[in-house]
Design an enzyme around this catalytic site. Structure first.
Site, PDB file in Angstrom:
ATOM      1  N   CYS A   2       4.276  10.060 -45.927  1.00 45.25           N
ATOM      2  CA  CYS A   2       5.058  10.252 -47.145  1.00 45.25           C
ATOM      3  C   CYS A   2       6.314   9.386 -47.133  1.00 45.25           C
ATOM      4  CB  CYS A   2       5.446  11.715 -47.293  1.00 45.25           C
ATOM      5  SG  CYS A   2       4.068  12.853 -47.063  1.00 45.25           S
ATOM      6  N   ARG A  27       3.048   3.298 -47.937  1.00 44.41           N
ATOM      7  CA  ARG A  27       2.807   4.406 -47.017  1.00 44.41           C
ATOM      8  C   ARG A  27       1.691   5.325 -47.508  1.00 44.41           C
ATOM      9  NH1 ARG A  27       7.281   4.952 -43.578  1.00 44.41           N
ATOM     10  NH2 ARG A  27       6.949   7.172 -43.251  1.00 44.41           N
ATOM     11  N   TRP A  75       1.805  12.712 -49.519  1.00 45.43           N
ATOM     12  CA  TRP A  75       0.390  12.602 -49.145  1.00 45.43           C
ATOM     13  C   TRP A  75      -0.036  13.996 -48.704  1.00 45.43           C
ATOM     14  CZ3 TRP A  75      -2.268   7.775 -48.965  1.00 45.43           C
ATOM     15  CH2 TRP A  75      -3.604   7.867 -48.549  1.00 45.43           C
ATOM     16  N   ASN A 101       9.118  15.175 -44.914  1.00 43.81           N
ATOM     17  CA  ASN A 101       7.980  14.542 -44.241  1.00 43.81           C
ATOM     18  C   ASN A 101       7.748  15.289 -42.935  1.00 43.81           C
ATOM     19  OD1 ASN A 101       7.966  12.653 -46.251  1.00 43.81           O
ATOM     20  ND2 ASN A 101       8.715  10.968 -44.996  1.00 43.81           N
ATOM     21  N   GLY A 102       6.494  15.481 -42.569  1.00 42.59           N
ATOM     22  CA  GLY A 102       6.194  16.175 -41.317  1.00 42.59           C
ATOM     23  C   GLY A 102       5.401  17.436 -41.584  1.00 42.59           C
ATOM     24  N   GLU A 483     -11.049  -2.945 -31.593  1.00 43.65           N
ATOM     25  CA  GLU A 483     -10.121  -3.182 -32.697  1.00 43.65           C
ATOM     26  C   GLU A 483     -10.858  -3.619 -33.956  1.00 43.65           C
ATOM     27  OE1 GLU A 483      -6.542  -3.587 -34.856  1.00 43.65           O
ATOM     28  OE2 GLU A 483      -7.170  -2.398 -33.131  1.00 43.65           O
ATOM     29  N   LYS A 487     -10.658  -1.600 -37.512  1.00 42.05           N
ATOM     30  CA  LYS A 487     -10.240  -2.199 -38.775  1.00 42.05           C
ATOM     31  C   LYS A 487     -11.290  -2.001 -39.863  1.00 42.05           C
ATOM     32  CE  LYS A 487      -6.161  -3.475 -38.030  1.00 42.05           C
ATOM     33  NZ  LYS A 487      -6.057  -2.270 -37.198  1.00 42.05           N
ATOM     34  N   GLU A 490     -11.160   1.766 -41.017  1.00 45.12           N
ATOM     35  CA  GLU A 490     -10.000   2.268 -41.756  1.00 45.12           C
ATOM     36  C   GLU A 490      -9.754   1.530 -43.062  1.00 45.12           C
ATOM     37  OE1 GLU A 490      -6.112   1.940 -40.036  1.00 45.12           O
ATOM     38  OE2 GLU A 490      -6.540   0.032 -39.058  1.00 45.12           O
ATOM     39  N   HIS A 506     -27.348   1.417 -22.538  1.00 46.56           N
ATOM     40  CA  HIS A 506     -27.318   2.789 -22.022  1.00 46.56           C
ATOM     41  C   HIS A 506     -27.179   3.799 -23.164  1.00 46.56           C
ATOM     42  CE1 HIS A 506     -27.208   1.266 -17.976  1.00 46.56           C
ATOM     43  NE2 HIS A 506     -26.119   0.561 -18.229  1.00 46.56           N
ATOM     44  N   LYS A 602      -9.548  14.548 -52.404  1.00 46.33           N
ATOM     45  CA  LYS A 602      -8.714  15.509 -53.127  1.00 46.33           C
ATOM     46  C   LYS A 602      -9.220  16.935 -52.975  1.00 46.33           C
ATOM     47  CE  LYS A 602      -6.364  12.684 -56.509  1.00 46.33           C
ATOM     48  NZ  LYS A 602      -5.829  12.656 -57.874  1.00 46.33           N
TER      49      LYS A 602
END
Length: 607
Positions: A2, A27, A75, A101-102, A483, A487, A490, A506, A602
């Site tokens: 947020c 953000r 958020w 925030n938090g 990595e 990427k 996300e 394996h 949502k």
């Protein structure tokens, strides 16, 4: 995720607040709101969705008389992303408004206490409980500072809060614990925000608040105090050298793309002042008083963790230091064998990663030396580490970290060189070739990036219907496989897994089929024959392959992708942006919101 901004000054506050919230849009958010004084009334205006919806509501208000107020982009975590759950939240008497925030972990217990006192919460959020609690203590004590202090003593969890009061016009109170909050010091105006770009057009003078601190601001003054005792605390004002242009897109479609293309400059900035050309040695004065570690722990999360894994190879091969890389969120809940004589390198782009900070606290409690490796001057990691090395990456706006990792790899390379020389074990070839190759790297990478992007655009059209990817790499390229998969996940929301190529047989090989492509990292290094053999196993099962390799490779795969080789481990600096560009172009081709990944559905409420 947020965003917070608070303002006290001589300008109309609400336009300044809205402008600041727009700079914090990177953000991510699903609702927004502001609170300000209008006459004798405390007004809160909130809206679902984008800031344009909030602006439309504010257009009907006489907002230009207010010269102080707070704003927030939320958020959703506790409660759906509705107007009712958006911040700011007011107390029952409409005497205070609070943004947060938090997460307040014990909010359900506190909510029951408030209900017993006849105070009913109207939202589903944990934040409103804190607002009601501050309001209750404000009514009892008559002092906003004491009310905030008393309320914060009751809560468990993390927070960055800003409070505006009907009875304290032109003044804001704020506090933080495990969530970033900075003070911007202007002339006739002061700011509070969760990140510096929110107020950067107005001032570059900042005060970094520490956990457990509270601050009071008005237009002409500010005072930091202990949140528990209200005792004054002296703080230094720091000057930020980068300007608002660095936090804007500069003609690129997305911040992520801009920051990928900034990597050549990032390498040059990270090297600046850190190479002594007369001796041909890496210069890290921050480490002069730190003996070369006998044992090294690297502690980090996410992309920084992958950078740490890559750094482990260099620390062991070049400096002969036994090195472990720990996921910070796991380390903090273990009882690791860690103590005096050990050295911990804590890596965090923001310097505010809660799990990494917890790892620092654990290490220091056990007597280990802590080296912070971060990007943000004055951040919590920078303040709490024994010494700090700044990566000099500049502001990273895109949520998906790109150039920060590049800067971390650069600094880890310099650290391995410095420790190897200090221990007297640095290989002669590395001592001779690494630094010249590093200095040449920015120009070489800059020349290659546009071609990389073109190839990424071609490949994303071929593979845009893929539902899963397997990323494969060996040695230094194993962390890059992790990595690359991160990427893609996300940014494009395509499932991907990174694997050590030798481990594929394996178990994961059972998943290979013509609709499950593999993305292989196959540079022309000593492990190239092994990777080539692994890819033949994929082809035997009909799997499609993209192979990131170097000119001269003899791979017979569906889609070879050649990038410059670079010297030794520096080939990674060409592999990394290729992986980032593939994820970016795939997401953009699929119409994803590239700069704001990790969207919460949502329909989901996290309690």
């Amino acid at each position: 995720m947020c965003g917070i901004i608070g303002y006290c000054g001589h300008r109309p506050a609400v336009p300044v607040i809205i402008e600041g919230l727009k700079r914090l849009e990177y953000r991510g958010y699903d609702s927004a709101g502001v609170a300000f004084l209008q006459g004798k009334d405390l007004v809160s205006v909130k809206a679902e969705g984008k800031l344009a919806n909030l602006e439309a509501k504010l257009a009907a208000q006489n907002i230009y008389l207010a010269t102080s107020g707070v704003g927030h982009t939320r958020w959703a975590t506790h409660g759906l992303p509705t107007e009712k759950n958006a911040h700011p939240h007011l107390d029952a008497a409409r005497a205070i408004a609070l943004v947060h925030n938090g997460i307040i972990e014990n909010y359900q217990e506190l909510k029951k206490e408030l209900a017993a006192a006849g105070i009913r919460c109207v939202s589903e959020t944990d934040t409103e409980v804190l607002a009601q609690l501050v309001g209750l203590y404000f009514k009892e004590k008559g002092s906003l500072a004491e009310a905030v202090s008393t309320a914060l003593a009751r809560v468990e969890g993390s927070y960055a809060i800003v409070v505006v009061s009907r009875d304290n016009p032109g003044m804001l109170y704020a506090a933080r614990k495990h969530s970033p909050l900075v003070l911007g010091v202007g002339v006739g105006e002061n700011f509070l925000a969760s990140d510096i770009p929110a107020f950067l057009p107005y001032t570059r003078e900042v005060v970094f608040l520490d956990d457990g601190e509270m601050v009071r601001i008005d237009a002409g003054s500010w005072q930091v105090m202990d949140a528990a005792t209200l005792a004054p605390i002296e703080k230094d004002v720091r000057h930020i050298s980068w300007d608002v242009a660095a936090a804007q897109k500069g003609g690129y479609k997305h911040f992520m793309l801009k920051e990928i293309f900034e990597q050549p400059r990032v390498i040059a900035d990270c090297l600046a002042g850190r190479i002594d050309r007369t001796t041909g040695q890496a210069v890290l004065p921050e480490l002069e008083d730190i003996p070369a570690p006998e044992r090294l722990f690297i502690v980090a999360c996410g992309t920084s963790y992958h950078a740490g894994l890559w750094g482990m190879y260099l620390m062991e091969q070049w400096a002969g230091i036994p090195t472990r890389v720990e996921i910070a969120s796991e380390l903090r809940y273990r009882d690791p064998i860690l103590g005096p004589g050990d050295t911990v390198v804590a890596i965090s782009q923001s310097g505010e990663t809660a799990d990494t900070l917890a790892g620092i606290h654990l290490a220091k409690a056990r007597g280990a030396k802590v080296i912070g490796l971060c990007n943000v001057v004055g951040s919590s990691v920078a303040r709490e580490a024994d010494v700090v090395l700044y990566t000099q990456a500049g502001p990273e706006i895109s949520v998906a970290s790109t150039k920060a990792m590049c800067s971390q790899l650069t600094l880890l390379t310099l650290m391995a060189l410095a420790f190897g020389r200090k221990r007297g074990v640095l290989p002669a070839e590395v001592a001779e070739k690494c630094l010249p190759a590093l200095e040449a790297l920015p120009a070489e990478l800059d020349a290659a990036l546009f071609g990389m992007r073109s190839r990424a655009q071609e490949l994303c059209r071929v593979y845009s219907e893929a539902k899963s990817f397997l990323y494969l790499g060996r040695g230094l390229d194993y962390p890059m496989a992790l990595e690359g998969a991160l990427k893609l996940k996300e940014i494009s929301y395509i499932h991907a897994e990174g694997y050590a190529a030798g481990e594929m047989k394996h178990g994961p090989i059972a998943l290979i089929d013509p609709k499950f492509p593999s993305f292989a990292l196959a540079p022309l290094d000593s492990l190239y024959p092994k990777v080539k053999s692994n890819l033949q196993e994929v082809q035997a099962r009909g799997g499609k392959i993209i192979a990131l390799t170097n000119p001269g490779a003899d791979l017979d795969v569906d889609h070879p992708w050649e990038v410059p080789a670079g010297w030794g481990p520096l080939s990674t600096f060409f592999m990394l942006p290729a992986l980032q560009l593939f994820a970016y172009e795939m997401a953009d081709y699929l119409g994803k919101d590239v700069d704001q990944p990790r969207n919460l559905a949502k329909s989901v409420t996290v309690e």
